[in-house]
Design a protein around this motif. Structure first.
Motif, PDB file in Angstrom:
ATOM      1  N   VAL A 162      33.324  39.952  44.064  1.00 26.97           N
ATOM      2  CA  VAL A 162      34.312  40.680  43.498  1.00 26.97           C
ATOM      3  C   VAL A 162      35.543  40.466  44.591  1.00 26.97           C
ATOM      4  O   VAL A 162      36.586  40.417  44.071  1.00 26.97           O
ATOM      5  CB  VAL A 162      33.796  42.168  42.996  1.00 26.97           C
ATOM      6  N   ALA A 163      35.235  40.713  45.692  1.00 24.10           N
ATOM      7  CA  ALA A 163      36.330  40.559  46.946  1.00 24.10           C
ATOM      8  C   ALA A 163      36.859  39.338  46.763  1.00 24.10           C
ATOM      9  O   ALA A 163      38.169  39.330  46.958  1.00 24.10           O
ATOM     10  CB  ALA A 163      35.729  40.948  48.023  1.00 24.10           C
ATOM     11  N   GLU A 164      36.275  38.236  46.520  1.00 23.69           N
ATOM     12  CA  GLU A 164      36.592  36.912  46.578  1.00 23.69           C
ATOM     13  C   GLU A 164      37.675  36.835  45.260  1.00 23.69           C
ATOM     14  O   GLU A 164      38.656  36.458  45.334  1.00 23.69           O
ATOM     15  CB  GLU A 164      35.523  35.933  46.473  1.00 23.69           C
ATOM     16  N   ALA A 165      37.245  37.358  43.983  1.00 26.42           N
ATOM     17  CA  ALA A 165      37.678  37.127  42.724  1.00 26.42           C
ATOM     18  C   ALA A 165      39.190  37.832  42.869  1.00 26.42           C
ATOM     19  O   ALA A 165      40.168  37.339  42.255  1.00 26.42           O
ATOM     20  CB  ALA A 165      37.122  37.526  41.675  1.00 26.42           C
ATOM     21  N   LEU A 166      39.228  39.119  43.565  1.00 22.17           N
ATOM     22  CA  LEU A 166      40.327  40.008  43.486  1.00 22.17           C
ATOM     23  C   LEU A 166      41.121  39.772  44.991  1.00 22.17           C
ATOM     24  O   LEU A 166      42.193  40.394  44.829  1.00 22.17           O
ATOM     25  CB  LEU A 166      40.005  41.421  43.392  1.00 22.17           C
ATOM     26  N   LYS A 167      40.610  38.779  45.666  1.00 20.90           N
ATOM     27  CA  LYS A 167      41.308  38.691  46.887  1.00 20.90           C
ATOM     28  C   LYS A 167      41.832  40.118  47.741  1.00 20.90           C
ATOM     29  O   LYS A 167      42.580  40.444  48.140  1.00 20.90           O
ATOM     30  CB  LYS A 167      42.571  38.219  46.831  1.00 20.90           C
TER      31      LYS A 167
END
Length: 175
Positions: A162-167
């Motif tokens: 989720v961290a990657e998806a939301l930067k």
């Protein structure tokens, strides 16, 4: 929790609990206990990541599509969790705020009924521990859209974090 707190501090009563020990004092007023005063932690037993999953046959196939559907019609995308105030519930609320979306929370009394309704089409997604969705993901019934872990989970098909998806580096929520 009450049985533990009320028992003699003689080392004979132990409790194994998840993150609810941290959340419950904030969720219930007056607070039912003070974890700093009433309990003594002994050890971390394990960490299991929280994941977002959809029905493989009918749900969104990426976090981006789930976010887009919610932005297109706020409140129309429902998700099930193992209950109000559970770690997965709080994790998805953090996700929704970070993504700027409005999701419809459907609390269940545990993971099993939420998974049943996801497979039956009554809800659009679930947010729960990776251990809860693993068997159905392996069977091809669920698609894990994202994980609240530091790294990808090969056992679940390497979904994005989720961290990657939301930067948002560092966004991690284990159970």
């Amino acid at each position: 929790m009450r049985a533990l707190i009320d028992s003699p501090a003689d080392g004979y009563t132990l409790m194994l609990t998840a993150n609810s020990i941290a959340a419950n004092p904030a969720l219930y007023q007056p607070a039912p206990f003070d974890p700093a005063r009433d309990v003594t932690p002994i050890s971390l037993v394990g960490r299991v990541p929280v994941v977002i999953a959809a029905n493989a046959a009918s749900g969104p196939d990426t976090l981006g599509k789930l976010i887009a559907a919610s932005k297109g019609k706020p409140g129309s995308v429902s998700y099930g969790s193992p209950g109000n105030g559970s770690t997965p519930h709080l994790a998805v609320e953090l996700f929704a705020r970070a993504a700027g979306i409005d999701l419809l929370h459907v609390p269940y009394k545990g993971a099993a009924p939420a998974l049943t309704d996801l497979l039956g089409g009554q809800i659009g997604a679930v947010v729960m521990s990776a251990a809860s969705v693993d068997p159905m993901a392996d069977a091809g019934k669920l698609r894990v859209l994202g994980t609240f872990s530091r790294s990808h989970l090969a056992s679940l098909g390497n979904p994005p974090t989720v961290a990657e998806a939301l930067k948002l580096p560092g966004l991690e929520v284990p159970v």
